[in-house]
Design a protein around this motif. Sequence first.
Motif, PDB file in Angstrom:
ATOM      1  N   GLY A 111      -9.127  -1.815   4.862  1.00  0.00           N
ATOM      2  CA  GLY A 111      -9.311  -2.696   3.718  1.00  0.00           C
ATOM      3  C   GLY A 111      -9.734  -4.079   4.113  1.00  0.00           C
ATOM      4  O   GLY A 111      -9.815  -4.416   5.295  1.00  0.00           O
TER       5      GLY A 111
ATOM      6  N   GLU B 142      -6.047   3.931   5.768  1.00  0.00           N
ATOM      7  CA  GLU B 142      -6.746   3.134   4.766  1.00  0.00           C
ATOM      8  C   GLU B 142      -7.236   1.875   5.463  1.00  0.00           C
ATOM      9  O   GLU B 142      -6.456   1.163   6.089  1.00  0.00           O
ATOM     10  CB  GLU B 142      -5.802   2.710   3.649  1.00  0.00           C
ATOM     11  CG  GLU B 142      -5.490   3.772   2.645  1.00  0.00           C
ATOM     12  CD  GLU B 142      -4.550   3.214   1.576  1.00  0.00           C
ATOM     13  OE1 GLU B 142      -5.033   2.535   0.661  1.00  0.00           O
ATOM     14  OE2 GLU B 142      -3.345   3.446   1.671  1.00  0.00           O
TER      15      GLU B 142
ATOM     16  N   GLY C 253      -4.681   0.154  -4.920  1.00  0.00           N
ATOM     17  CA  GLY C 253      -5.825   0.807  -4.293  1.00  0.00           C
ATOM     18  C   GLY C 253      -5.963   2.275  -4.630  1.00  0.00           C
ATOM     19  O   GLY C 253      -5.217   2.829  -5.435  1.00  0.00           O
ATOM     20  N   ILE C 254      -6.930   2.905  -3.984  1.00  0.00           N
ATOM     21  CA  ILE C 254      -7.343   4.253  -4.403  1.00  0.00           C
ATOM     22  C   ILE C 254      -6.311   5.321  -4.054  1.00  0.00           C
ATOM     23  O   ILE C 254      -6.153   6.301  -4.783  1.00  0.00           O
ATOM     24  CB  ILE C 254      -8.737   4.601  -3.836  1.00  0.00           C
ATOM     25  CG1 ILE C 254      -9.238   5.881  -4.500  1.00  0.00           C
ATOM     26  CG2 ILE C 254      -8.716   4.720  -2.323  1.00  0.00           C
ATOM     27  CD1 ILE C 254     -10.708   6.086  -4.440  1.00  0.00           C
TER      28      ILE C 254
ATOM     29  N   VAL D 138     -10.072   6.294   4.423  1.00  0.00           N
ATOM     30  CA  VAL D 138     -10.762   5.754   3.246  1.00  0.00           C
ATOM     31  C   VAL D 138     -10.865   4.236   3.395  1.00  0.00           C
ATOM     32  O   VAL D 138      -9.918   3.575   3.817  1.00  0.00           O
ATOM     33  CB  VAL D 138     -10.066   6.183   1.934  1.00  0.00           C
ATOM     34  CG1 VAL D 138      -8.634   5.689   1.856  1.00  0.00           C
ATOM     35  CG2 VAL D 138     -10.828   5.699   0.712  1.00  0.00           C
TER      36      VAL D 138
ATOM     37  N   GLY E  67     -11.551  -1.194  -3.832  1.00  0.00           N
ATOM     38  CA  GLY E  67     -10.526  -0.535  -4.637  1.00  0.00           C
ATOM     39  C   GLY E  67      -9.247  -1.340  -4.744  1.00  0.00           C
ATOM     40  O   GLY E  67      -8.594  -1.378  -5.782  1.00  0.00           O
ATOM     41  N   GLU E  68      -8.892  -2.024  -3.658  1.00  0.00           N
ATOM     42  CA  GLU E  68      -7.616  -2.735  -3.715  1.00  0.00           C
ATOM     43  C   GLU E  68      -7.741  -3.972  -4.590  1.00  0.00           C
ATOM     44  O   GLU E  68      -8.769  -4.628  -4.624  1.00  0.00           O
ATOM     45  CB  GLU E  68      -7.148  -3.111  -2.310  1.00  0.00           C
ATOM     46  CG  GLU E  68      -8.134  -3.955  -1.582  1.00  0.00           C
ATOM     47  CD  GLU E  68      -8.239  -3.538  -0.136  1.00  0.00           C
ATOM     48  OE1 GLU E  68      -7.428  -2.696   0.276  1.00  0.00           O
ATOM     49  OE2 GLU E  68      -9.120  -4.045   0.551  1.00  0.00           O
TER      50      GLU E  68
ATOM     51  N   ASP F  40     -15.924   5.678   1.549  1.00  0.00           N
ATOM     52  CA  ASP F  40     -15.570   4.501   0.762  1.00  0.00           C
ATOM     53  C   ASP F  40     -14.651   4.988  -0.358  1.00  0.00           C
ATOM     54  O   ASP F  40     -14.828   6.112  -0.852  1.00  0.00           O
ATOM     55  CB  ASP F  40     -16.823   3.903   0.085  1.00  0.00           C
ATOM     56  CG  ASP F  40     -17.638   2.982   0.988  1.00  0.00           C
ATOM     57  OD1 ASP F  40     -17.510   3.080   2.224  1.00  0.00           O
ATOM     58  OD2 ASP F  40     -18.414   2.177   0.432  1.00  0.00           O
ATOM     59  N   GLY F  41     -13.722   4.158  -0.791  1.00  0.00           N
ATOM     60  CA  GLY F  41     -12.892   4.518  -1.947  1.00  0.00           C
ATOM     61  C   GLY F  41     -13.667   4.293  -3.233  1.00  0.00           C
ATOM     62  O   GLY F  41     -13.834   5.189  -4.051  1.00  0.00           O
TER      63      GLY F  41
ATOM     64  N   LYS G 252       0.814  -1.213   0.000  1.00  0.00           N
ATOM     65  CA  LYS G 252       0.000   0.000   0.000  1.00  0.00           C
ATOM     66  C   LYS G 252       0.854   1.272   0.000  1.00  0.00           C
ATOM     67  O   LYS G 252       0.319   2.375  -0.099  1.00  0.00           O
ATOM     68  CB  LYS G 252      -0.920   0.033   1.228  1.00  0.00           C
ATOM     69  CG  LYS G 252      -1.857  -1.146   1.374  1.00  0.00           C
ATOM     70  CD  LYS G 252      -2.926  -1.212   0.313  1.00  0.00           C
ATOM     71  CE  LYS G 252      -4.023  -0.194   0.520  1.00  0.00           C
ATOM     72  NZ  LYS G 252      -5.135  -0.401  -0.439  1.00  0.00           N
TER      73      LYS G 252
ATOM     74  N   ASP H 215     -11.046   1.022   1.450  1.00  0.00           N
ATOM     75  CA  ASP H 215     -10.652   0.653   0.083  1.00  0.00           C
ATOM     76  C   ASP H 215     -11.100  -0.750  -0.307  1.00  0.00           C
ATOM     77  O   ASP H 215     -10.515  -1.371  -1.194  1.00  0.00           O
ATOM     78  CB  ASP H 215      -9.116   0.768  -0.009  1.00  0.00           C
ATOM     79  CG  ASP H 215      -8.640   1.058  -1.420  1.00  0.00           C
ATOM     80  OD1 ASP H 215      -9.453   1.515  -2.240  1.00  0.00           O
ATOM     81  OD2 ASP H 215      -7.453   0.820  -1.700  1.00  0.00           O
TER      82      ASP H 215
END
Length: 393
Positions: free
Chosen positions: A235, A233, A219-220, A204, A209-210, A176-177, A97, A206
């Motif tokens: 996740g 972040e 991710g974002i 965020v 996103g990830e 949310d991402g 990340k 993610d």
Amino acid sequence: MGKYDFIDRALEGLREQGLYNTIRTIESSVGAWVIVDGKRVLNMCSNNYLGFANDERLCRAAKDAIDRYGVGPGAVRSIAGTMTLHLELERKIAHFKGAEAALSVQSGLNTNLATIPLLMGAEDVIFTDELNHASIIDGCRLTKAKRVIFPHRDVHGLRALLEENRAVAKKLIITDGVFSMDGDLAPLPEIVEAAEEHGAMVMVDDAHGEGVVGSHGRGIVDHFGLHGRVDVEAGTMSKAFGVVGGYVAGSAKIVEYLRQQARPFLFSSAATPPDVAACIAAIDILEETDEPVRRLWENATFFKTEMRLLGFDTGKSETPITPVMLGEAKTAWAFSKRLFEEEVFATAIAFPTVPRGKARIRVMLSAAHSQKDLGFALEKFAKVGKELGVIGA
Ligand SMILES: *Cc1c(COP(=O)(O)O)cnc(C)c1O
């Protein structure tokens, strides 16, 4: 009067409103095709973006971990449940990340329950997007902080609310991402700018996103080049990573604090060795290659383009999440049922998960789908769409 009458009434209410969920059962591993309720169907509704849920490299890693570490961690992380595997996963998540540090917890939901109450107290204000995931809402509920809901993706609105609360010392903006029902992205660069101007922290989630956006699916934060400017972040390892588990990545200070005080970390047992080993294998693959991520996007772009050419409304998605907008819940349920008869597994989503009148089938594309699979799906969507009058004959 039975003591469970209130449950009977609640369940009856769900049935009357058409909200009673008959949950389908999968009898195979989760790949492009799955066996559901005894029938082999094309899977278009799991979050297995990269096809990792039954990837043989992840399965091998899980089996090796069982041979070496057994199946259970034996305790909560802080007492006697932290294994070298957990620490290795945390190092790898942080590196993947581009964050200073990471903490592994049991699920994405737990990530939000762990983090938000620790950061925010009674004097503080949380700014949260109106469409944020339920686990963020629950994380906020566990605090005594004031909650301010800002209109979806509306940074102008967010700025006005930050201004109104400028006297408050500690502020946290959470988004949310990638929003899971529409597939749209949070305007993270603008949110970060507003946060920096107002001295607010940014968190965020993610989860979608990830493995999907950013270089190699980092991710974002990576997608927008915001390394070091997002405080936390959150996740999950249960979507693109194909396993189960959650993590927090961010500043070393926040992660250290969570390791000392976060309740899901202190009071719930650690993720199991095979899960953790499979997560490590997933990250290793993505560090080495972005091939599964590229395949996912090729599939998503192809499918969305063809669906639009057929006349379907696929909403505002910017990601492989593809909502097929159908309007009334009844239409969405009927569409999903017909697709299943035609060997396509794609679940209808209606109120209260999405607003009334915005029912849809949410198609989840995956790197596991072949061109032939997508052709099959398009043919069936076209057939059922014409049959139900959603698209022209
Ligand atoms: C799916 C999801 C979660 C929950 O993740 P789990 O690992 O399944 O608990 C949390 N946040 C968001 C935004 C999600 O989409």
